[in-house]
Enzyme design. Structure first.
Site, PDB file in Angstrom:
ATOM      1  CD  GLU A   1      -7.506  -3.012 -12.179  1.00 49.31           C
ATOM      2  OE1 GLU A   1      -8.371  -2.569 -11.409  1.00 49.31           O
ATOM      3  OE2 GLU A   1      -7.360  -4.227 -12.380  1.00 49.31           O
TER       4      GLU A   1
ATOM      5  CG  HIS B   1      -2.169  -0.877   0.971  1.00 50.29           C
ATOM      6  ND1 HIS B   1      -3.243  -0.506   0.199  1.00 50.29           N
ATOM      7  CD2 HIS B   1      -2.416  -2.136   1.391  1.00 50.29           C
ATOM      8  CE1 HIS B   1      -4.122  -1.485   0.173  1.00 50.29           C
ATOM      9  NE2 HIS B   1      -3.645  -2.502   0.873  1.00 50.29           N
TER      10      HIS B   1
ATOM     11  CG  ASP C   1      -0.650  -5.434  -8.326  1.00 54.25           C
ATOM     12  OD1 ASP C   1       0.293  -5.440  -7.514  1.00 54.25           O
ATOM     13  OD2 ASP C   1      -1.845  -5.405  -7.989  1.00 54.25           O
TER      14      ASP C   1
ATOM     15  CE1 TYR D   1      -4.952  -0.969  -3.373  1.00 52.03           C
ATOM     16  CE2 TYR D   1      -5.863   0.871  -4.597  1.00 52.03           C
ATOM     17  CZ  TYR D   1      -4.801   0.060  -4.270  1.00 52.03           C
ATOM     18  OH  TYR D   1      -3.568   0.313  -4.834  1.00 52.03           O
TER      19      TYR D   1
ATOM     20  CG  ASP E   1       1.355   0.528  -5.445  1.00 51.27           C
ATOM     21  OD1 ASP E   1       0.559   0.839  -4.526  1.00 51.27           O
ATOM     22  OD2 ASP E   1       1.022  -0.230  -6.391  1.00 51.27           O
TER      23      ASP E   1
ATOM     24  CB  SER F   1      -1.626  -9.459  -9.452  1.00 46.88           C
ATOM     25  OG  SER F   1      -1.760  -8.135  -9.143  1.00 46.88           O
ATOM     26  CB  SER F   2      -5.988 -13.384 -11.153  1.00 46.29           C
ATOM     27  OG  SER F   2      -7.015 -12.726 -10.432  1.00 46.29           O
ATOM     28  CB  SER F   3      -7.481  -8.305 -12.195  1.00 42.31           C
ATOM     29  OG  SER F   3      -6.830  -7.760 -11.083  1.00 42.31           O
TER      30      SER F   3
HETATM   31  C1  GLA Z   1      -3.187  -3.956  -5.059  1.00 41.79           C
HETATM   32  C2  GLA Z   1      -2.906  -2.809  -6.025  1.00 41.79           C
HETATM   33  C3  GLA Z   1      -1.437  -2.383  -5.982  1.00 41.79           C
HETATM   34  C4  GLA Z   1      -0.969  -2.138  -4.551  1.00 41.79           C
HETATM   35  C5  GLA Z   1      -1.383  -3.295  -3.636  1.00 41.79           C
HETATM   36  C6  GLA Z   1      -1.090  -3.022  -2.197  1.00 41.79           C
HETATM   37  O1  GLA Z   1      -2.542  -5.116  -5.442  1.00 41.79           O
HETATM   38  O2  GLA Z   1      -3.219  -3.179  -7.354  1.00 41.79           O
HETATM   39  O3  GLA Z   1      -1.239  -1.236  -6.778  1.00 41.79           O
HETATM   40  O4  GLA Z   1      -1.452  -0.917  -4.070  1.00 41.79           O
HETATM   41  O5  GLA Z   1      -2.762  -3.598  -3.753  1.00 41.79           O
HETATM   42  O6  GLA Z   1       0.276  -2.890  -1.993  1.00 41.79           O
END
Ligand code: GLA
Length: 405
Positions: free
Chosen positions: A167, A40, A179, A229, A42, A133-135
Site C-alpha cells: 500500500e 486513525h 487492516d 488520508y 494505528d 477493507s476490501s483492498s
Molecule cells: C484505513 C487504513 C488503516 C487505518 C484506518 C483508520 O482503513 O488502512 O490503517 O488508519 O483507515 O483508522
C-alpha cells in the site's frame, strides 16, 4: 452473481476459464474487517480494536508450466496478463491488478523465488471501496494464497506487513497496519486489541449477548480519500514534531520529556492537556486531541466489553464518532446521517463510522430482535436526507486469511 455466489463453485468457474481439472485449483479466503473503535490512530502508535467479519474475497490459484501470470475476476470484466519476471509498476489502467502486482513485487523483493507463473480467479462479496477493507482483504488473501501455493511459509504477521508495504510503496497510500494485521491474524468470536507501536495483539472474546454489529454502507464514492488520508497523517506528524521540539517535562508515565515521545498516542489525556498550548495551529491541535482521546476510549471500550458493560461500549462508540466528526473531520453528511439516525433508534446502543471515513461504512450495535426494523428506519431516513440508499448487513466474526479448498 457475486453477492450470493457460492465460493464452493469457484473451482468449476476456474476450469471453465482456464481449462484443466478442479483438483489442481486451490481456493483461499481473505475476510473484511470492522474496526470497533480506535480510528486513525494505528499510524500514531495507538491501540485499536478491530475484528474480521464474514464477508470475503476468494482467491483461486493454480501454478502454470510457463512464467505467465493471468488474473481474472468474476465480477470485473477483462483479463490481465503479466510475467513473473516483470518489474511490476503501478499503472492506472491495471485497476485491481495493481493490488496483486504490488504484493508480488514486495514478495520478490524479500527474496522469495517463483519457479513458474500462475493463474488467478477472484470473486468477492465485500462492498468495494466501502470502508471495510476490501483492498486489504485482496492483498492479504492473495499474499497468503501465493505463499501457500509456492510453499513460502510466510508468517501471518509478515503477510500483514507485506500488504502494508505494498500500500505504501506501490499504491501510495500511507496506511497504518490495522487492516492488514487483523485480516491476516484474526480468530473467530474475538476482536483484537492491537498495539500498533509494538505490532502485537491480544485476542478479546467478542461477547455481545443479544446484540449484533450491523454494518451500514453509505455508498458514497470516496473521492480524494487517499490524499485526504495522507494529509491527516502529515498533520499528526506535524503535531508530534511541534510537541517534541518544545521539550516540555512530562509526569505520569516513563517518558519524562516530550522530546522523547515516539508517537502521539504515547501521551495520556492529562499529559496532552499539560502540553497542548505549544500547538499553535487550531487544526493540528484538533487532530492531536482526537488521537490522544481516541486511544483512551479504546482502552475503556475493551474494559467495558470485558465487564459485559455494553451500554458503556455504546457510549464510547458515540464519543468516537463525535471526535472523528469534530476534531478529525473525516465523517461528512453520509456517515453523520447514518450514525446519528442509528443512535436514535430503539434497540441501538451505539454507532460510529468505521475505517478511514470520507464515505465508506459505519457500524451500529443493535439488539438482535430489532435488526430488521432498525435497518428499515435508518434506510428510510438516510434516503430522505442523502438522496440515495445505503447498504446494510448484520455481521459475525471470522478467522483471518484461510484456505477453503
Ligand atoms: C484505513 C487504513 C488503516 C487505518 C484506518 C483508520 O482503513 O488502512 O490503517 O488508519 O483507515 O483508522
Amino acid at each position: 452473481m457475486t453477492e450470493d455466489f457460492n465460493p464452493e463453485l469457484l473451482p468449476q468457474e476456474f476450469v471453465k476459464l482456464y481449462g484443466g481439472s478442479v483438483e489442481d485449483v486451490q481456493v483461499y479466503a481473505g475476510p473484511a474487517r470492522i474496526n470497533i473503535i480506535g480510528e486513525h490512530i494505528d499510524y500514531n502508535g495507538g491501540k485499536v480494536f478491530p475484528a474480521a467479519i464474514d464477508k470475503y474475497i476468494y482467491v483461486a490459484v493454480r501454478k502454470r508450466q510457463d512464467s505467465k501470470i493471468i488474473y481474472n475476476d468474476l465480477k470485473f470484466p477483462g483479463t490481465y496478463t503479466f510475467d513473473i519476471t516483470d518489474d511490476f509498476k503501478f499503472a492506472k489502467e491495471n485497476d485491481y491488478a495493481n493490488y496483486l502486482n504490488g504484493i508480488l513485487s514486495i514478495i520478490k523483493r524479500r527474496g522469495y523465488k517463483f519457479e513458474c507463473g500462475f493463474e488467478v480467479l477472484i470473486v468477492s462479496n465485500i462492498p468495494p471501496a466501502g470502508g471495510i477493507s476490501s483492498s486489504s482483504a485482496l492483498e492479504c488473501g492473495f499474499a497468503y494464497a501465493v505463499s501457500e501455493l509456492f510453499n513460502f511459509g510466510i508468517s501471518r504477521k509478515d503477510i500483514a506487513l507485506i500488504g502494508q508495504q505494498s500500500e505504501h510503496e506501490f499504491m501510495n497510500v500511507k496506511c497504518g497496519i490495522m487492516d492488514q494485521y487483523i485480516i491476516a491474524t484474526a480468530k473467530v468470536n474475538t476482536a483484537e486489541l492491537l498495539d500498533c507501536a509494538k505490532v502485537e495483539h491480544d485476542f478479546v472474546p467478542l461477547e455481545l449477548g443479544d446484540y449484533r454489529f450491523v454494518v451500514m454502507n453509505s455508498k458514497k464514492k470516496r473521492q480524494l480519500a487517499d490524499s485526504k488520508y495522507n494529509e491527516r497523517r502529515s498533520q499528526c506528524e506535524a503535531g508530534l514534531a511541534e510537541i517534541k521540539a518544545a521539550a516540555l517535562p512530562l509526569t505520569g508515565t516513563s517518558i519524562t520529556n516530550t522530546k522523547d515521545l515516539p508517537d502521539l498516542c504515547s501521551l495520556t489525556v492529562e499529559q496532552f492537556d499539560s502540553v497542548k498550548s505549544v500547538i499553535k495551529d487550531e487544526v493540528i491541535l484538533k487532530r492531536v486531541r482526537h488521537c490522544v482521546t481516541e486511544n483512551q476510549r479504546v482502552l475503556e471500550a475493551v474494559e467495558a466489553l470485558k465487564k459485559s458493560d455494553l451500554k458503556k461500549l455504546g457510549d464510547l462508540l458515540r464519543a468516537s464518532h463525535k471526535s472523528l466528526k469534530e476534531d478529525y473531520e473525516v465523517t461528512g453528511l453520509e456517515l453523520d446521517t447514518l450514525s446519528d439516525t442509528a443512535n436514535a433508534q430503539d434497540g441501538c446502543i451505539g454507532a460510529r463510522m468505521t475505517g478511514a471515513g470520507f464515505g465508506g461504512c459505519a457500524i451500529a450495535l443493535v439488539h438482535k430482535d430489532k435488526v430488521e426494523s432498525f435497518i428499515d428506519s435508518v434506510q428510510k431516513k438516510y434516503t430522505e436526507v442523502v438522496g440515495h440508499d445505503a447498504g446494510f448487513f448484520a455481521c459475525s466474526t471470522s478467522d483471518g486469511v484461510f484456505r477453503l479448498k
